[in-house]
Design an enzyme around this catalytic site. Sequence first.
Site, short mmCIF file in Angstrom:
data_model
loop_
_atom_site.label_atom_id
_atom_site.label_comp_id
_atom_site.label_asym_id
_atom_site.label_seq_id
_atom_site.Cartn_x
_atom_site.Cartn_y
_atom_site.Cartn_z
N ALA A 100 -1.98 6.28 1.74
CA ALA A 100 -2.66 5.72 2.91
C ALA A 100 -2.74 6.73 4.04
CB ALA A 100 -1.92 4.45 3.36
N VAL A 102 0.86 -1.18 0.00
CA VAL A 102 0.00 0.00 0.00
C VAL A 102 0.90 1.23 0.00
CG1 VAL A 102 -1.73 1.28 1.32
CG2 VAL A 102 -1.79 -1.21 1.29
N CYS A 103 0.64 2.16 -0.90
CA CYS A 103 1.42 3.40 -0.95
C CYS A 103 1.24 4.14 0.37
CB CYS A 103 0.96 4.26 -2.11
SG CYS A 103 1.79 5.87 -2.15
N VAL A 104 2.34 4.37 1.06
CA VAL A 104 2.27 4.97 2.39
C VAL A 104 1.73 6.39 2.34
CG1 VAL A 104 4.69 5.71 2.40
CG2 VAL A 104 3.51 5.28 4.57
#
Length: 135
Positions: A86, A81-83
């Site tokens: 997110a 998941v793209c931090v």
Amino acid sequence: MFYLPMKFVISVQASPQSPASRRALKFAQAVLSEGHEILRIFLYQDGVCNATSIPVLPQDELDLGVAWAEFIQQHQLDAVVCVAAALRRGILNTAEAQRYGRKASVLSDSWELSGLGQLHEAIQQADRLVSFGGS
């Protein structure tokens, strides 16, 4: 007929409410059932909402978050998941919740928070990048 298995990276940029997210999951299932490999599943933009453990849906609706988590665990896939995306949407793991002084982590255990570099790295090793959703 002989074919070589292909290596896929799947990018999901659509929210769980979008038909594109369901299509992404169905595509991922088909990829594996046909003997191909998924190097990485990467959630970006609103697609990061597929990784939250918060929503509780009516019993007669498909809970895509749960479906993704089960699929990832069953096949032991690399799921990122793209931090940045997110964090913007309040989707935190335990470390990020503590770092920012938030009370809860809501990231499903099947996913890992990381940067766009993870997507770039996987694309370099893949035969195909297939993206669902986004603009």
